[in-house]
Design an enzyme around this catalytic site. Structure first.
Site, PDB file in Angstrom:
ATOM      1  CB  SER A  51     -63.231  17.056 -21.541  1.00 18.16           C
ATOM      2  OG  SER A  51     -62.852  17.671 -20.346  1.00 18.16           O
ATOM      3  CG  ASP A  82     -71.979  40.642 -31.388  1.00 20.25           C
ATOM      4  OD1 ASP A  82     -71.493  40.022 -32.347  1.00 20.25           O
ATOM      5  OD2 ASP A  82     -73.197  40.649 -31.119  1.00 20.25           O
ATOM      6  CG  ASP A  87     -67.425  38.868 -35.058  1.00 14.56           C
ATOM      7  OD1 ASP A  87     -68.350  39.536 -35.555  1.00 14.56           O
ATOM      8  OD2 ASP A  87     -67.567  38.162 -34.040  1.00 14.56           O
ATOM      9  CG  ASP A  91     -72.696  36.665 -34.707  1.00 17.92           C
ATOM     10  OD1 ASP A  91     -72.096  37.354 -33.849  1.00 17.92           O
ATOM     11  OD2 ASP A  91     -72.150  35.767 -35.362  1.00 17.92           O
ATOM     12  CG  ASP A 146     -63.642  24.840 -22.935  1.00 24.37           C
ATOM     13  OD1 ASP A 146     -64.011  24.824 -21.743  1.00 24.37           O
ATOM     14  OD2 ASP A 146     -63.093  23.871 -23.488  1.00 24.37           O
ATOM     15  CG  HIS A 168     -65.422  21.654 -21.374  1.00 22.79           C
ATOM     16  ND1 HIS A 168     -64.154  21.782 -21.900  1.00 22.79           N
ATOM     17  CD2 HIS A 168     -65.420  20.477 -20.695  1.00 22.79           C
ATOM     18  CE1 HIS A 168     -63.426  20.739 -21.553  1.00 22.79           C
ATOM     19  NE2 HIS A 168     -64.168  19.931 -20.825  1.00 22.79           N
TER      20      HIS A 168
HETATM   21 CA   LIG Z   1     -70.055  38.718 -33.721  1.00 24.16          CA
END
Ligand SMILES: [Ca+2]
Length: 508
Positions: free
Chosen positions: A185, A253, A256, A260, A395, A434
């Site tokens: 940070s 989700d 990709d 998961d 984040d 974060h």
């Molecule tokens: Ca995924």
């Protein structure tokens, strides 16, 4: 207080090649002479329960069992008005791994990061930290004290480091074999600042979720607050954030290739909150038209109204649950005192009047020293320094795309991907918030990976991260050097890092 004569750097360099026969006892360190620095106290802390006390660190060290160490407290006064409190925790010579770790700070904190120092000490490192030159966590310290902004932004860590090295040499009889800095940070900004401004301070640096693009980050907080609290419209309530998060993750989700619960790269996720538009009256499970517009504006990021140029990336899809700490459900934008006390010198400044064209440009210019955006790391590379950066893809504080933007700016300045990855690697962390936490595997040993890179020459090609629930690890996953991503091998558990390989992203 023992101030001593100033030792020119050339003499310090001479001493570096002239090892002491043995170290000094902890108590004798108080007699050491360091330029512009007073050693306030030295104490041999015996093994046993220990609390650092004082103004307090961030959740560190409340009476737990500690190994024996030498505690050094010093105050550095490098320029008039500047007062930087420094601590060093030095393990006994027999327990020392021969290395030094400088630790960072959070937010605008004026507290030494005792928790990070404790972790380093337990690993055998000599640890150092500073209070960044002021007490307390708000931004009012800067009013009438521009030198304290410099302390916070770039000077305190360097001064702490300059204080630490001769003290270590006196205590152990030699300088550390390796010096590392690790922070997240604001600590991530401090880390990049060290690489940019003081390339000889550290041999290796960990920069986590860095807030280095500081002026624009605060522009982003203003932009997002104003978007979700439009005059005359129902503000976006924090209670709706989990619903928006669930909808975004459900929509993206599988983009990709792996269901998961994580969005591996939110840049390819085009989830539009318009699908949540209320069909009738406002309700808890839908968004009003103004709330839909607000979420779109947060995703899109701050823009210059005159040119349409993006001033700062938007907050990533998948980060929504954490927006409540900064611009949703808040009476005023996060860090609004940055504008009141640092930029405009007006405690009554009305943030509704912010001009995203002229005022943003004014702040860029006036507060340039408060940011750490220099992409030229030539001197750090020549010092043979290694830089390991990571950033959570979820984040909610520092948008992850800003971390990528800095990495890519360095690639452009340093001759491309191959030349950059020889000394600087970025690890994006899907589903991490974060600096830690979140639904994705976000616990990993960045300092250990850096140490292997610097001390053994083994560059990190993957770093295994874990996620725990109720104290039990329920998923491990490799983190990969950007732009690579973790790809499932089509066999084995998706909760086991062994089932994944780091690979170039599809379509690259
Ligand atoms: Ca995924």
């Amino acid at each position: 207080m023992p101030f001593i004569r100033i030792v020119p750097p050339t003499f310090a360099a001479l001493f570096a090649s002239w090892p002491l026969a043995h170290g000094e006892p902890c108590e004798k360190l108080a007699a050491l002479t360091i330029p512009s620095t007073a050693i306030v106290s030295t104490a041999a802390i015996p093994a046993g329960p220990f609390s650092p006390g004082g103004t307090g660190g961030r959740g560190g060290a409340a009476g737990r069992e500690f190994p024996a160490f030498c505690r050094v407290v010093a105050v550095a006064t490098p320029v008039p008005g500047s007062e930087i409190h420094v601590e060093l925790w030095l393990p006994a010579a027999a327990a020392w791994n021969g290395k030094f770790v400088g630790t960072g700070n959070g937010g605008y904190s004026g507290a030494i990061g005792y928790a990070d120092m404790e972790r380093a000490l337990r690993l055998g490192y000599a640890a150092g930290g500073s209070d960044t030159g002021h007490a307390g966590g708000d931004l009012k310290f800067a009013l009438g004290h521009p030198e304290k902004i410099d302390d916070w932004a770039w000077r305190a860590v360097h001064v702490m480091t300059e204080t630490a090295k001769p003290i270590l040499r006196s205590y152990y009889g030699r300088f550390p074999a390796q010096s590392y800095f690790s922070g997240c940070s604001t600590g991530g900004q401090q880390a990049l600042t060290e690489a940019q401004r003081f390339p000889a301070d550290y041999d290796g640096i960990v920069a986590g979720d860095p807030g280095n693009n500081r002026v624009r980050l605060n522009v982003g907080f203003l932009w997002s607050w104003l978007a979700v609290n439009k005059d005359g419209a129902e503000p976006l309530p924090a209670s709706k954030l989990p619903m928006i998060n669930r909808a975004a993750v459900a929509a993206c989700d599988e983009l990709d290739g792996l269901k998961d619960g994580l969005i591996a790269d939110p840049r390819v996720c085009k989830f539009d909150p318009g699908v949540l538009l209320c069909k009738g009256a406002d309700a808890g499970d839908c968004l009003t038209a103004s709330q839909v517009a607000a979420v779109r504006a947060v995703y899109d990021g701050a823009r210059n109204p005159r040119t349409g140029d993006r001033l700062f990336p938007g907050w990533a899809r998948g980060s929504e649950s954490g927006w409540s700490g900064y611009f949703v459900g808040q009476r005023e934008p996060a860090r609004v005192d940055f504008w009141r006390y640092w930029v405009f010198n007006d405690p009554n400044w009305d943030f509704h009047t912010f001009d995203f064209d002229r005022d943003a440009a004014y702040a860029d210019s006036k507060m340039a020293a408060a940011a750490a955006n220099d992409p030229d790391l030539t001197a750090f590379k020549q010092h043979n320094g290694k830089l390991l950066m990571y950033h959570g893809w979820a984040d909610p504080v520092v948008p992850p795309e800003d971390g990528i933007a800095y990495y890519e700016s360095v690639e452009n300045a340093m001759g491309g991907e191959r030349k950059t990855s020889a000394f600087f690697r970025l690890f994006m962390v899907p589903g991490m918030g974060h600096c830690s936490g979140g639904p994705g595997p976000g616990a990993f040993d960045a300092l250990g990976a850096l140490d292997k890179w610097v001390a053994q020459g083994t560059a990190p090609d993957r770093i295994v991260a874990s996620h725990s629930a109720g104290g039990t690890v329920d998923r491990t996953r490799p983190l990969c050097p950007y732009p690579q991503v973790a790809r499932w091998n089509d066999t084995g558990s998706i909760d086991d890092a062994a089932s994944f390989a780091c690979a170039e992203p599809v379509g690259r």
